[in-house]
Design a protein around this motif. Sequence first.
Motif, PDB file in Angstrom:
ATOM      1  N   ASP A  80      50.883  33.746  40.666  1.00  0.00           N
ATOM      2  CA  ASP A  80      51.883  34.328  39.753  1.00  0.00           C
ATOM      3  C   ASP A  80      52.575  33.339  39.026  1.00  0.00           C
ATOM      4  N   GLU A  81      53.283  32.445  39.836  1.00  0.00           N
ATOM      5  CA  GLU A  81      54.307  31.529  39.194  1.00  0.00           C
ATOM      6  C   GLU A  81      53.747  30.505  38.364  1.00  0.00           C
ATOM      7  N   ARG A  82      52.370  30.247  38.592  1.00  0.00           N
ATOM      8  CA  ARG A  82      51.830  29.123  37.551  1.00  0.00           C
ATOM      9  C   ARG A  82      50.802  30.065  36.531  1.00  0.00           C
ATOM     10  N   ARG A  83      51.186  31.431  36.456  1.00  0.00           N
ATOM     11  CA  ARG A  83      50.548  32.244  35.293  1.00  0.00           C
ATOM     12  C   ARG A  83      48.759  31.997  35.212  1.00  0.00           C
ATOM     13  N   LEU A  84      48.256  32.090  36.365  1.00  0.00           N
ATOM     14  CA  LEU A  84      46.893  31.561  36.707  1.00  0.00           C
ATOM     15  C   LEU A  84      45.976  33.221  36.356  1.00  0.00           C
ATOM     16  N   ASN A  85      44.821  33.036  35.760  1.00  0.00           N
ATOM     17  CA  ASN A  85      43.914  34.066  35.749  1.00  0.00           C
ATOM     18  C   ASN A  85      42.780  33.683  36.752  1.00  0.00           C
ATOM     19  N   PHE A  86      42.232  34.547  37.382  1.00  0.00           N
ATOM     20  CA  PHE A  86      41.338  34.583  38.511  1.00  0.00           C
ATOM     21  C   PHE A  86      39.789  34.854  37.422  1.00  0.00           C
ATOM     22  N   ILE A  87      39.112  33.773  37.412  1.00  0.00           N
ATOM     23  CA  ILE A  87      37.511  34.061  36.648  1.00  0.00           C
ATOM     24  C   ILE A  87      36.609  33.974  37.718  1.00  0.00           C
ATOM     25  N   TYR A  88      36.037  34.939  37.678  1.00  0.00           N
ATOM     26  CA  TYR A  88      34.949  35.167  38.949  1.00  0.00           C
ATOM     27  C   TYR A  88      33.565  35.757  38.657  1.00  0.00           C
ATOM     28  N   GLN A  89      32.690  35.924  39.627  1.00  0.00           N
ATOM     29  CA  GLN A  89      31.318  36.569  39.447  1.00  0.00           C
ATOM     30  C   GLN A  89      31.394  37.233  40.585  1.00  0.00           C
ATOM     31  N   GLU A  90      31.139  38.798  40.268  1.00  0.00           N
ATOM     32  CA  GLU A  90      30.801  39.541  41.401  1.00  0.00           C
ATOM     33  C   GLU A  90      29.572  39.192  42.029  1.00  0.00           C
ATOM     34  N   ASP A  91      28.279  39.349  41.372  1.00  0.00           N
ATOM     35  CA  ASP A  91      27.038  38.994  41.867  1.00  0.00           C
ATOM     36  C   ASP A  91      26.340  38.102  40.837  1.00  0.00           C
ATOM     37  N   HIS A  92      25.329  37.331  41.396  1.00  0.00           N
ATOM     38  CA  HIS A  92      24.183  36.540  40.601  1.00  0.00           C
ATOM     39  C   HIS A  92      23.588  37.532  39.624  1.00  0.00           C
ATOM     40  N   SER A 142      27.911  36.741  44.735  1.00  0.00           N
ATOM     41  CA  SER A 142      28.336  35.378  44.201  1.00  0.00           C
ATOM     42  C   SER A 142      29.819  35.158  44.925  1.00  0.00           C
ATOM     43  N   THR A 143      29.871  33.508  45.380  1.00  0.00           N
ATOM     44  CA  THR A 143      31.266  33.112  45.577  1.00  0.00           C
ATOM     45  C   THR A 143      32.064  32.287  44.490  1.00  0.00           C
ATOM     46  N   PHE A 144      31.335  32.493  43.272  1.00  0.00           N
ATOM     47  CA  PHE A 144      31.843  31.576  42.133  1.00  0.00           C
ATOM     48  C   PHE A 144      32.840  32.272  41.597  1.00  0.00           C
ATOM     49  N   PHE A 145      34.276  31.162  41.477  1.00  0.00           N
ATOM     50  CA  PHE A 145      35.431  31.456  41.060  1.00  0.00           C
ATOM     51  C   PHE A 145      36.034  30.254  40.397  1.00  0.00           C
ATOM     52  N   ARG A 146      37.068  30.660  39.516  1.00  0.00           N
ATOM     53  CA  ARG A 146      37.726  29.504  38.968  1.00  0.00           C
ATOM     54  C   ARG A 146      39.325  30.015  38.495  1.00  0.00           C
ATOM     55  N   LEU A 147      39.902  29.021  38.787  1.00  0.00           N
ATOM     56  CA  LEU A 147      41.583  29.722  38.495  1.00  0.00           C
ATOM     57  C   LEU A 147      41.952  29.007  37.116  1.00  0.00           C
ATOM     58  N   GLU A 148      42.456  29.602  36.331  1.00  0.00           N
ATOM     59  CA  GLU A 148      42.718  28.924  34.788  1.00  0.00           C
ATOM     60  C   GLU A 148      43.905  29.343  34.365  1.00  0.00           C
ATOM     61  N   ASN A 149      44.822  28.516  33.851  1.00  0.00           N
ATOM     62  CA  ASN A 149      45.978  28.678  33.165  1.00  0.00           C
ATOM     63  C   ASN A 149      45.603  28.475  31.743  1.00  0.00           C
TER      64      ASN A 149
END
Length: 186
Positions: free
Chosen positions: A153-165, A171-178
């Motif tokens: 929250d301090e870094r104002r990140l978004n959690f971009i992810y995939q539930e399933d292939h 899926s375990t794909f995720f990416r944190l993005e500001n």
Amino acid sequence: MATDDKPLEDMKVDELRDVAREEGVKAPSSKNKGELVDAISDSTDGGSDTASDDDLGAGPDGGEVRTGDKNSKSLEYSQNITSTDEDPERQGRSLVTTHHEVIREWAEARGGRPATVPNSEYDGRPGRLRIHFDEQNGQLVDISWDDWFRTFDERRLNFIYQEDHTDGRPSTFFRLENPDTEGQGV
């Protein structure tokens, strides 16, 4: 209902989404203008589209995606998830959230734990945030969810992810993005 003497029907979609958030309407960013007007009207009449106990853990932004001057294409094309009750539109769909319980449930369902990269701490706070899956033995340091989400929250990140292939496998794909840093992951 009118807000500041302006009928809901005359408001712009962004204005309606702000009002919807204030009224506790679930997933306002996924609704069109007509749906927003109906949901806001229902929320003031005790309707069923208001926030519930499921919204606990939504974080300071209520689970809404954080935007900035430099949003990435992946953020633009991802489905916004603001509640643990929401599902992807289709298998393999890119999703995005800031909702703490959505992130936690997703990670724990895959055996994931909150973690950081060793020696990346800054001023006594966690450094680069990760989710520790079993296949990453020794490469990450586990931390508490409280520390992970506070840093998130301090870094104002978004959690971009995939539930399933697309074939339905989890899926375990995720990416944190500001959203303020040229669309680069962190």
